[in-house]
Each structure stands twice: as structure tokens, then as C-alpha cells.
Design a protein around this motif. Structure first.
Motif, short mmCIF file in Angstrom:
data_model
loop_
_atom_site.label_atom_id
_atom_site.label_comp_id
_atom_site.label_asym_id
_atom_site.label_seq_id
_atom_site.Cartn_x
_atom_site.Cartn_y
_atom_site.Cartn_z
N UNK A 92 0.81 -1.26 -0.14
CA UNK A 92 0.15 0.01 -0.20
C UNK A 92 0.82 1.11 -0.01
N UNK A 93 1.92 1.28 0.79
CA UNK A 93 2.76 2.43 0.80
C UNK A 93 3.49 2.66 -0.64
N UNK A 94 3.81 1.70 -1.39
CA UNK A 94 4.12 1.95 -2.75
C UNK A 94 3.01 2.36 -3.64
N UNK A 95 1.88 2.06 -3.09
CA UNK A 95 0.84 2.66 -4.25
C UNK A 95 0.56 4.02 -3.76
N UNK A 96 0.94 4.28 -2.57
CA UNK A 96 0.52 5.72 -2.07
C UNK A 96 1.53 6.62 -2.72
N UNK A 97 2.70 6.11 -2.83
CA UNK A 97 3.76 6.79 -3.49
C UNK A 97 3.69 7.20 -4.86
N UNK A 98 3.05 6.13 -5.31
CA UNK A 98 2.55 6.07 -6.72
C UNK A 98 1.66 7.22 -7.16
N UNK A 99 0.57 7.36 -6.28
CA UNK A 99 -0.53 8.34 -6.33
C UNK A 99 0.21 9.71 -6.09
N UNK A 100 1.08 9.63 -5.09
CA UNK A 100 1.65 11.01 -4.75
C UNK A 100 2.38 11.59 -6.08
N UNK A 101 3.19 10.67 -6.61
CA UNK A 101 4.00 11.24 -8.02
C UNK A 101 2.92 11.53 -8.98
N UNK A 102 1.77 10.81 -9.13
CA UNK A 102 0.67 11.21 -10.32
C UNK A 102 0.17 12.53 -10.03
N UNK A 122 2.28 19.68 -11.94
CA UNK A 122 3.27 20.38 -13.06
C UNK A 122 2.76 20.35 -14.23
N UNK A 123 1.76 19.67 -14.65
CA UNK A 123 1.19 19.52 -16.16
C UNK A 123 0.12 21.00 -16.03
N UNK A 124 -0.41 21.27 -14.99
CA UNK A 124 -1.22 22.34 -14.83
C UNK A 124 -0.66 23.78 -15.01
N UNK A 125 0.63 23.74 -14.51
CA UNK A 125 1.42 24.80 -14.81
C UNK A 125 0.91 26.10 -13.99
N UNK A 126 0.60 25.76 -12.91
CA UNK A 126 -0.07 26.78 -11.95
C UNK A 126 0.86 27.87 -11.46
N UNK A 127 2.28 27.32 -11.30
CA UNK A 127 3.40 28.31 -10.83
C UNK A 127 3.57 29.42 -12.09
N UNK A 128 3.60 28.90 -13.35
CA UNK A 128 3.97 29.81 -14.33
C UNK A 128 2.76 30.83 -14.60
N UNK A 129 1.51 30.21 -14.19
CA UNK A 129 0.53 31.21 -14.46
C UNK A 129 0.36 32.43 -13.29
N UNK A 130 0.78 31.95 -11.95
CA UNK A 130 0.92 32.94 -10.89
C UNK A 130 1.97 33.71 -11.03
#
Length: 288
Positions: free
Chosen positions: A149-159, A165-173
Motif C-alpha cells: 500500500x505504501x508503494x501505491x501511495x507513493x505512485x499516487x503522490x507522484x501522479x 506540474x502539467x497544470x503549470x499553476x506556478x507559471x500562471x501565478x
């Protein structure tokens, strides 16, 4: 949206204090004299008068009332007192353009969030499921399942991170800050008897007429760039720890100005114009 926090160069007023704000005053306090208060008031009023009025399309904002110290620790009788005044300028001729930019970029942010919301919801739901499964596995003492489960949680966190990053909120800000905060405020700070902290980006420049030394640099943070110029009048010397300090003299009242620093902050294209509007000779005359 709140303005992007900008790292400003700090002019540190150290002569007016001891090692810290909580330092003990051994000799006790006394009221400043009428002559001392008169001297500080005269100096600050003259400095205020030497600052330029707001240019077209700008207004003077902020608190400008002259205020001087009413009491002092007698431990510091031989130390020049630090005091100063700041004038802030706020831009008013492009408010509609800034509001339009804020609305346009805000709409982009909301559209991006709406498009990604299903994926965000799915990842959050999966994370909650994994949390429940993890608790159940821990209660059973099933270490193999806990590790899985911990490995799955890490995968979800990376996703989730990849989605942000794909949303690019920092660049928009940053785009929003550049469109709404760039070139909207200027300031000129006159500091009397002040120890000046250094900045790694400071570069010595030719001092303007009426000044003894000058430095310039720029700071960019969160999509906003501000230019800085520090002008020195009077007798200064380099500090071993960096920066400069005024040369102390013990032959005058601590309220008397020994040296003056003027720190101008504005959009890089406006720094020189703001500095040129300051009557440096009138301020320099206060040292004579």
C-alpha cells in the motif's frame, strides 16, 4: 489573489538599538531634549521636502508624518541615532488594464483547474481508499500488504505531482504577478545615521551629483523585477562583514546627522527618473 511576496533589499537601522531589542538599558532612560527633537524634525522635514512629488499617473501613498524619538537609553549617548522617512508612490493610470489581466489569467487558472478536477478527484479518492486499506492492514499486522500500500501511495503522490506540474499553476501565478504587480509601486527611503546592510547583487556605480557613493542592483521574484539604487552621502567606510557604515564622531549630539543613505526602489525603467527627482544637494546640506 494576494501580491507575490517580493524579496526586498533591507536597509538595517542598527545604530538606534543595542545588540537586540531586549537588551538591558544599564544607565536608564531619559527624555530627549527639545533641541534634539527639533534637530531630528528639521532634518526629516528637509528630507521630505527633497523627495519628488508623484509623476503623472501616480499618487503618493503611505504614512509620511514626521515622528521623532521622545526618549532614549543613556547607554547610547555617544552613538548617532538612526531615523528616517519613506515616500511611497502608487500607480493609478493602468488600473483597468491590470484588472483585465487579472480576470483573463484568473479565467485561465479556473479553466485549467476545471479540466483537471476529475483527475484530481480520482487521485484524492484513491488516496483515501489506500489510507483506509493501510489502517486495516496495520490492524491485521499484515506487513506485506502495508509495504504494498505504501508503494501505491507513493505512485499516487507522484501522479498528483505530475498533474500539478502539467497544470503549470506556478507559471500562471508568475504571469499574473507580472501583469498586475510590475511597475505599480515605487519608494524612496531616506535614512539618517544608518548602518547599511550589503546585498550580494550590489554593484558600485558612479554616484549622482551631490552624492559620495552609490550602488545598484535588481531583484526578481515571483515574476516581478524591481530595481534598487542606494545612494550614500557623508563619510562611510567598508565593514569587514560586508556593506558600509558611517564613520562615527563623538563631538556632536547623537541627533545630529553624520551621514545619510537614500534607497530608491522601482521598476528598473523608472529608477533613474525617480532618483533624478530627489534634491540630493538639499539633503547633503543637512550634513554641513
Amino acid at each position: 489573489m494576494k501580491p507575490v511576496t517580493v524579496l526586498w533589499f533591507l536597509i538595517t537601522l542598527l545604530f538606534a538599538a543595542r545588540a537586540s531589542a531586549d537588551a538591558e538599558c544599564v544607565k536608564g532612560y531619559r527624555d530627549t531634549t527639545a533641541d534634539e527633537r527639533s534637530t531630528m524634525t528639521r532634518v526629516l522635514e528637509a528630507a521630505k521636502a527633497a523627495l519628488p512629488l508623484a509623476p503623472n499617473g501616480w499618487i503618493i501613498g503611505g504614512y509620511e508624518e514626521v515622528s521623532v524619538r521622545q526618549s532614549t537609553c543613556m547607554d547610547d549617548e555617544s552613538t548617532p541615532w538612526s531615523y528616517g522617512i519613506t515616500r511611497t508612490y502608487n500607480r493609478t493610470d493602468n488600473v483597468e488594464e491590470r484588472e483585465a489581466a487579472e480576470q483573463a489569467i484568473g479565467a485561465e487558472v479556473r479553466a485549467t483547474q476545471a479540466a483537471n478536477q476529475p483527475r484530481i478527484d480520482a487521485l484524492m479518492a484513491r488516496n483515501q481508499e489506500l489510507g483506509s486499506e493501510l489502517a486495516a492492514a496495520a490492524e491485521r499486522g499484515d506487513q506485506a500488504r502495508i509495504d504494498e500500500i505504501n508503494r501505491e501511495i507513493e505512485i499516487v503522490a507522484k501522479q498528483f505531482e505530475a498533474l500539478l506540474n502539467e497544470s503549470n499553476f506556478d507559471a500562471q501565478a508568475e504571469r499574473l504577478a507580472a501583469a498586475t504587480m510590475q511597475d505599480v509601486e515605487m519608494s524612496a527611503h531616506v535614512a539618517v545615521n544608518s548602518l547599511v546592510a550589503s546585498d550580494a547583487a550590489m554593484q558600485r556605480i558612479a554616484p549622482p551629483a551631490g552624492a559620495d557613493d552609490a550602488f545598484a542592483w535588481q531583484v526578481t521574484s515571483g515574476g516581478v523585477t524591481r530595481g534598487h539604487v542606494l545612494v550614500l552621502l557623508g563619510t562611510w567606510r567598508a565593514r569587514a562583514a560586508g556593506g558600509v557604515e558611517l564613520v562615527r564622531r563623538g563631538d556632536a549630539s547623537p541627533s545630529v546627522p553624520r551621514a545619510v543613505s537614500i534607497h530608491v526602489t522601482a521598476d528598473p525603467a523608472r529608477v533613474d527618473g525617480l532618483l533624478a527627482g530627489i534634491d540630493l544637494r538639499a539633503i547633503g546640506a543637512l550634513l554641513r
